[in-house]
Design an enzyme around this catalytic site. Structure first.
Site, PDB file in Angstrom:
ATOM      1  N   LYS A  85      36.361 -61.237-127.605  1.00  0.00           N
ATOM      2  CA  LYS A  85      36.557 -59.792-127.611  1.00  0.00           C
ATOM      3  C   LYS A  85      35.245 -59.090-127.266  1.00  0.00           C
ATOM      4  CE  LYS A  85      36.285 -56.547-130.732  1.00  0.00           C
ATOM      5  NZ  LYS A  85      35.793 -55.434-129.911  1.00  0.00           N
ATOM      6  N   GLU A 122      17.096 -50.945-138.888  1.00  0.00           N
ATOM      7  CA  GLU A 122      17.167 -51.166-137.447  1.00  0.00           C
ATOM      8  C   GLU A 122      17.613 -49.856-136.799  1.00  0.00           C
ATOM      9  OE1 GLU A 122      20.335 -53.789-136.027  1.00  0.00           O
ATOM     10  OE2 GLU A 122      18.912 -54.635-134.604  1.00  0.00           O
ATOM     11  N   GLU A 170      24.666 -63.808-135.108  1.00  0.00           N
ATOM     12  CA  GLU A 170      23.404 -63.336-134.522  1.00  0.00           C
ATOM     13  C   GLU A 170      23.381 -61.841-134.777  1.00  0.00           C
ATOM     14  OE1 GLU A 170      20.917 -61.670-132.695  1.00  0.00           O
ATOM     15  OE2 GLU A 170      21.801 -62.142-130.743  1.00  0.00           O
ATOM     16  N   CYS A 180      18.552 -56.447-130.095  1.00  0.00           N
ATOM     17  CA  CYS A 180      18.443 -56.961-131.469  1.00  0.00           C
ATOM     18  C   CYS A 180      17.040 -57.462-131.762  1.00  0.00           C
ATOM     19  CB  CYS A 180      19.476 -58.052-131.709  1.00  0.00           C
ATOM     20  SG  CYS A 180      19.487 -59.308-130.445  1.00  0.00           S
TER      21      CYS A 180
HETATM   22  P1  NAI Z   1      29.316 -53.718-134.623  1.00  0.00           P
HETATM   23  O1  NAI Z   1      28.695 -54.849-135.333  1.00  0.00           O
HETATM   24  O2  NAI Z   1      30.271 -52.866-135.352  1.00  0.00           O
HETATM   25  O3  NAI Z   1      30.089 -54.259-133.326  1.00  0.00           O
HETATM   26  C1  NAI Z   1      29.901 -55.508-132.725  1.00  0.00           C
HETATM   27  C2  NAI Z   1      31.261 -56.118-132.382  1.00  0.00           C
HETATM   28  O4  NAI Z   1      31.983 -56.405-133.577  1.00  0.00           O
HETATM   29  C3  NAI Z   1      32.165 -55.227-131.558  1.00  0.00           C
HETATM   30  O5  NAI Z   1      32.857 -56.031-130.635  1.00  0.00           O
HETATM   31  C4  NAI Z   1      33.124 -54.666-132.597  1.00  0.00           C
HETATM   32  O6  NAI Z   1      34.352 -54.276-132.069  1.00  0.00           O
HETATM   33  C5  NAI Z   1      33.282 -55.835-133.521  1.00  0.00           C
HETATM   34  N1  NAI Z   1      33.704 -55.505-134.881  1.00  0.00           N
HETATM   35  C6  NAI Z   1      33.520 -54.351-135.575  1.00  0.00           C
HETATM   36  N2  NAI Z   1      34.033 -54.471-136.819  1.00  0.00           N
HETATM   37  C7  NAI Z   1      34.548 -55.714-136.925  1.00  0.00           C
HETATM   38  C8  NAI Z   1      35.185 -56.436-137.965  1.00  0.00           C
HETATM   39  N3  NAI Z   1      35.403 -55.910-139.160  1.00  0.00           N
HETATM   40  N4  NAI Z   1      35.572 -57.703-137.722  1.00  0.00           N
HETATM   41  C9  NAI Z   1      35.333 -58.281-136.526  1.00  0.00           C
HETATM   42  N5  NAI Z   1      34.746 -57.639-135.509  1.00  0.00           N
HETATM   43  C10 NAI Z   1      34.333 -56.376-135.694  1.00  0.00           C
HETATM   44  O7  NAI Z   1      28.182 -52.842-134.006  1.00  0.00           O
HETATM   45  P2  NAI Z   1      28.296 -51.306-133.559  1.00  0.00           P
HETATM   46  O8  NAI Z   1      29.092 -50.505-134.519  1.00  0.00           O
HETATM   47  O9  NAI Z   1      28.741 -51.271-132.177  1.00  0.00           O
HETATM   48  O10 NAI Z   1      26.795 -50.849-133.690  1.00  0.00           O
HETATM   49  C11 NAI Z   1      26.287 -50.379-134.933  1.00  0.00           C
HETATM   50  C12 NAI Z   1      24.887 -50.837-135.125  1.00  0.00           C
HETATM   51  O11 NAI Z   1      24.849 -52.249-135.184  1.00  0.00           O
HETATM   52  C13 NAI Z   1      23.915 -50.499-134.026  1.00  0.00           C
HETATM   53  O12 NAI Z   1      23.410 -49.239-134.119  1.00  0.00           O
HETATM   54  C14 NAI Z   1      22.881 -51.541-134.234  1.00  0.00           C
HETATM   55  O13 NAI Z   1      21.988 -51.168-135.228  1.00  0.00           O
HETATM   56  C15 NAI Z   1      23.646 -52.742-134.674  1.00  0.00           C
HETATM   57  N6  NAI Z   1      23.952 -53.666-133.558  1.00  0.00           N
HETATM   58  C16 NAI Z   1      23.215 -54.782-133.457  1.00  0.00           C
HETATM   59  C17 NAI Z   1      23.427 -55.645-132.420  1.00  0.00           C
HETATM   60  C18 NAI Z   1      22.638 -56.870-132.269  1.00  0.00           C
HETATM   61  O14 NAI Z   1      22.657 -57.481-131.218  1.00  0.00           O
HETATM   62  N7  NAI Z   1      21.937 -57.306-133.273  1.00  0.00           N
HETATM   63  C19 NAI Z   1      24.409 -55.377-131.388  1.00  0.00           C
HETATM   64  C20 NAI Z   1      25.183 -54.199-131.610  1.00  0.00           C
HETATM   65  C21 NAI Z   1      24.927 -53.385-132.661  1.00  0.00           C
END
Ligand code: NAI
Length: 795
Positions: free
Chosen positions: A191, A397, A265, A299
């Site tokens: 996804k 972050e 990650e 990240c």
């Molecule tokens: P997120 O962690 O919510 O989203 C990442 C993925 O997880 C997306 O595909 C989302 O649809 C999915 N997801 C969301 N809730 C889920 C659940 N309960 N179960 C399974 N999958 C789920 O990140 P978001 O909301 O896009 O960004 C929020 C913050 O997260 C950012 O501001 C940043 O600080 C951090 N982030 C960190 C990343 C990294 O590479 N370490 C990447 C993206 C966001």
């Protein structure tokens, strides 16, 4: 003056736009609306949401919000495709991966343009970094597929992998997930993030072109709920997630007790350390890359500048000047440094955090540079100084173009500040003194350390975090290992757990210490310690008679033991040769007392003396085996395609909590203890609840074997209660439990606080006496984590 002469006068950049037309035409060809890619076919679009271009606010396409039924369909397709795909030879699977790599290269410009339009990242980055790395990943893993059997004997793919990726490197994260999974023989349901699904959908076309068998790769789009449906699907064997720590913790809790493989990650707050002897101009260019690459939505972004006080003023002045020359603008302009953030919500989030930084006393600097007119998710590069380590902007972050700066005086202070974070993803060190840089690198608790460079990535080099940055690695051999498990592990049967004996009234059973009235104490920090509770627990033999007493451990005892173990973390940097010697010595001293230990096993378990003797002998052999491993299980030097080497160091995880199995009171504990301490982890060990005396008898053996105080700590009592305290304790970095299903689930759930790495037997029968399975890397791998130190080499 003619135009050229004018340009020479001002030296202004002219526009260098990349055309969006081919990408727009591709989208139009799809009616700007997408279903999922399941079982090699496109589904009809369902309920959709808009995917916007963050630079313009214009809608690019409508994406289907995947339902639970869609996920189920995709998982079924992946399951059906698994037997044939995993049965292909590695060579054949490798050829498919090679075909994907070639096709990505052939369509690289379309991918780059689409990525920049969907995500907002400058075309220079998508064209020169993201997409070439995607192709590199598929090439690299084509090779792994072919060499799998030789390099990973006895290992098998998990089965169906659910993969959930974020929006910051949409296609690159897809490649990091799909390439190793397919190479290992898994099938996948992936996804993409809701903001950035388009290149994953274009990738589905590549999958079609490469003629992958239907169902091997399935792409299901959607919001968080769609991700949750993948995580919770009972027929998914492994989850690989990249994203926020918050969602990572939700996923850890959701998968607890299911036996699903898991790699996470997550976020970071990575330090960027500049010593006063650094090449300042290079360090500034590196910093631009560390924090403004991809608008800081990285990240491993070097978001915490730690600068040596003696050069702070000069460095910050130069940095501000450089910031003023950065160009923020249209991501499709090839001369733009900083594009658009991914979405308005992200802009608002970053702004809020900057406001908070100012409110807490930080000084906010933004250069006076133009932002594109007409809206779009643009922010200026931002620097916050006058920050202290407890400020929100220094701990959270931000995930945007915001750098916070702090200063340090000594290398020790730099290390302390660098490690003062719940995260541990990456770190950068700048110094012209290679001795200093290589002295600091091992002290940083992070999965990646860049020396005099930053943001180096390669498929051959593992990437992943320590602490709350998650666990598991992507890339390199360790990344391949994350998609494989031992074949035998797939066939484990439930264990008939040992039932505690009932108290009886008949006389005492044979006891090695007959005649001596003793209650074994705890063993904490190299000393015997009375239980805090003041209670003792009686240990009965199989006939019900009492064979001894041990202290009833409680939270306080565990806390004391963890504190002692943390005080002994230096064990991890003790020379491997010395650790080996101590393990040999432990084995030797245990052997001297074989008879006594055998009798004690017999008294507690009722097994024959011959069988008890065998258990002691096997325990001695196990100590020798891991003494042998202590100085052999080590790292590698990688040769990525840049003028660097990456030194893959094997490091201990930290304090390890061990819940020993109820049966085989001595060998069960030693089988887990030996690999843990051989690799440098101090341990808090909870012995078998029903037969703990074989471990409490070890105190004297430990004391006579030169084991430093705090390296082995032993707390007796109720396993499940003590396990819970260990799992909840933030001073414990990993926990292993050979126990029942309920305790295993509880441990996995309770360990989300600091995202401990866990190994649990989940009520399955792991025959820890089996040398072929447990005398090698099975536990060594779990007792260690890989840190990759990138060093410039061969200019
Ligand atoms: P997120 O962690 O919510 O989203 C990442 C993925 O997880 C997306 O595909 C989302 O649809 C999915 N997801 C969301 N809730 C889920 C659940 N309960 N179960 C399974 N999958 C789920 O990140 P978001 O909301 O896009 O960004 C929020 C913050 O997260 C950012 O501001 C940043 O600080 C951090 N982030 C960190 C990343 C990294 O590479 N370490 C990447 C993206 C966001």
């Amino acid at each position: 003056m003619n135009k050229i002469a004018e340009i020479f006068q001002s030296l202004d950049y002219g526009p260098a736009p990349e055309s969006p037309e081919p990408a727009l035409a591709w989208l139009a060809g799809k009616g700007n609306t997408f279903g999922h890619f399941i079982n090699g076919k496109w589904t009809k679009p369902g309920k959709t949401f808009a995917s916007d271009n963050p630079a313009t606010g214009k809608t690019l396409a409508h994406i289907t919000d995947g339902s639970t039924a869609d996920v189920d369909k995709a998982v079924k397709a992946a399951r059906a495709a698994f037997p044939a795909w995993s049965a292909l030879s590695g060579y054949e699977r490798g050829k498919y991966l090679y075909a994907i790599a070639r096709l990505v290269q052939k369509h690289s410009r379309l991918f780059s343009v689409l990525e920049s339009m969907d995500n907002g990242k400058p075309i220079r980055e998508s064209r020169d970094i993201d997409i070439p790395l995607v192709a590199r990943h598929f090439y690299h893993h084509a090779g792994w597929a072919q060499h799998l059997e030789r390099e990973f004997p006895g290992m098998a793919p998990y089965g169906v992998c659910g993969q959930i990726i974020p929006w910051n490197f949409p296609l690159l994260m897809l490649a990091w997930k799909i390439a190793p999974a397919l190479a290992a023989g898994n099938t996948v349901v992936l996804k993409p993030a809701e903001f950035t699904s388009l290149t994953a959908l274009l990738f589905a076309e590549i999958v079609e072109k490469a003629k992958l068998p239907p169902g091997v790769v399935n792409i299901v789009t959607g919001l968080g709920d769609t991700g949750a449906a993948i995580v919770n699907h009972p027929d998914v064997d492994k989850i690989a997630f990249t994203g926020s720590t918050e969602v990572g913790k939700i996923i850890r809790a959701a998968t607890a007790g299911t036996g699903k493989g898991l790699s996470l990650e997550l976020g970071g707050k990575s330090p960027y350390i500049v010593f006063d002897d650094a090449d300042v101009d290079s360090a500034i260019e590196g910093l631009v890359d560390a924090i403004w690459f991809n608008q800081g939505q990285v990240c491993c972004a070097g978001s915490r500048l730690l600068i040596q006080e003696s050069i702070e003023e000069r460095f910050i002045a130069k940095l501000k000047k450089r910031m003023a020359s950065l160009r923020v603008g249209d991501p499709l302009d090839k001369a733009v440094d900083i594009g658009a953030l991914v979405a308005p919500v992200q802009v608002a989030r970053v702004r809020d955090l900057v406001k908070k930084g100012a409110a807490e006393g930080g000084q906010v600097y933004e250069p006076d540079i133009d932002l594109p007119k007409g809206g779009g998710c643009f922010l200026r590069p931002t620097l916050i100084t006058n920050v202290s380590p407890s400020h929100t902007v220094a701990t959270e972050e931000i995930f945007g173009p915001v750098l916070v700066a702090m200063s340090f005086r000594t290398p020790e202070e730099a290390v302390a500040l660098a490690n003062n974070t719940k995260y541990g993803l990456a770190s950068t060190i700048w110094s012209e003194n290679i001795n200093l840089a290589l002295d600091i690198a091992p002290k940083i608790k992070a999965g990646v350390v860049w020396i005099n460079g930053t943001n180096n990535f390669d498929a051959a080099v593992g990437f992943g975090g320590y602490k709350e940055s998650g666990f598991g690695r992507e890339g390199g051999k360790e990344g391949m290992a994350a998609y494989l498990k031992p074949k035998w592990e797939k066939e484990l049967k439930p264990a008939a757990m040992a039932v505690p004996a009932k108290a009886g009234t008949s006389g005492r059973e044979l006891d090695a210490h007959d005649g001596i009235d003793q209650t074994a104490k705890m063993y904490i920090g190299g000393k015997q310690a009375r239980p805090d509770s003041g209670y003792s627990r009686t240990i009965h033999g199989p006939g019900g008679a009492m064979v001894g007493e041990v202290g009833e451990g409680n939270r306080k005892d565990i806390r004391n033991a963890v504190e002692a173990a943390r005080g002994a973390l230096g064990w991890g940097t003790t020379a491997a040769h010395n650790r080996a010697q101590i393990l040999y010595f432990l084995g030797e001293n245990l052997e001297y007392r074989s008879d006594e230990f055998a009798k004690r096993i017999r008294a507690q378990t009722g097994e024959s003396l011959a069988s008890a003797q065998k258990e002691v002998a096997a325990s001695v052999e196990r100590l020798f085996a891991f003494a042998g491993w202590a100085d052999k299980y080590d790292g590698a030097v990688h040769n990525p395609p840049s003028r660097t080497i990456a030194i893959a160091m094997i490091e201990p995880i930290g304090v390890l909590g061990i819940i020993a199995p109820p049966s085989r009171p001595l060998l069960g504990a030693i089988a887990l203890l030996a690999p843990a301490i051989a690799m440098g982890n101090p341990v808090v060990l909870v012995p078998s609840e029903t037969a703990p005396l074989s471990v409490t008898d070890l105190y004297q053996v430990i004391e006579t074997s030169d084991v430093p105080a705090g390296v082995i700590n032993i707390v007796t009592g109720a396993s499940a209660t003590l396990a819970k305290t260990l799992a909840e304790h933030d001073g414990v970095d990993a926990i292993w439990c050979a126990g029942d299903a309920a305790t295993s689930t509880m441990i996995e759930k309770a360990s989300i606080g600091n995202l401990k790495q866990t190994w649990t037997s989940r009520g399955l029968y792991y025959d820890l006496a089996d040398k072929a399975k447990f005398e090698g890397d099975y536990f060594l791998r779990r007792a260690t984590q890989v840190k990759n130190v990138w060093v410039p080499y061969g200019a």
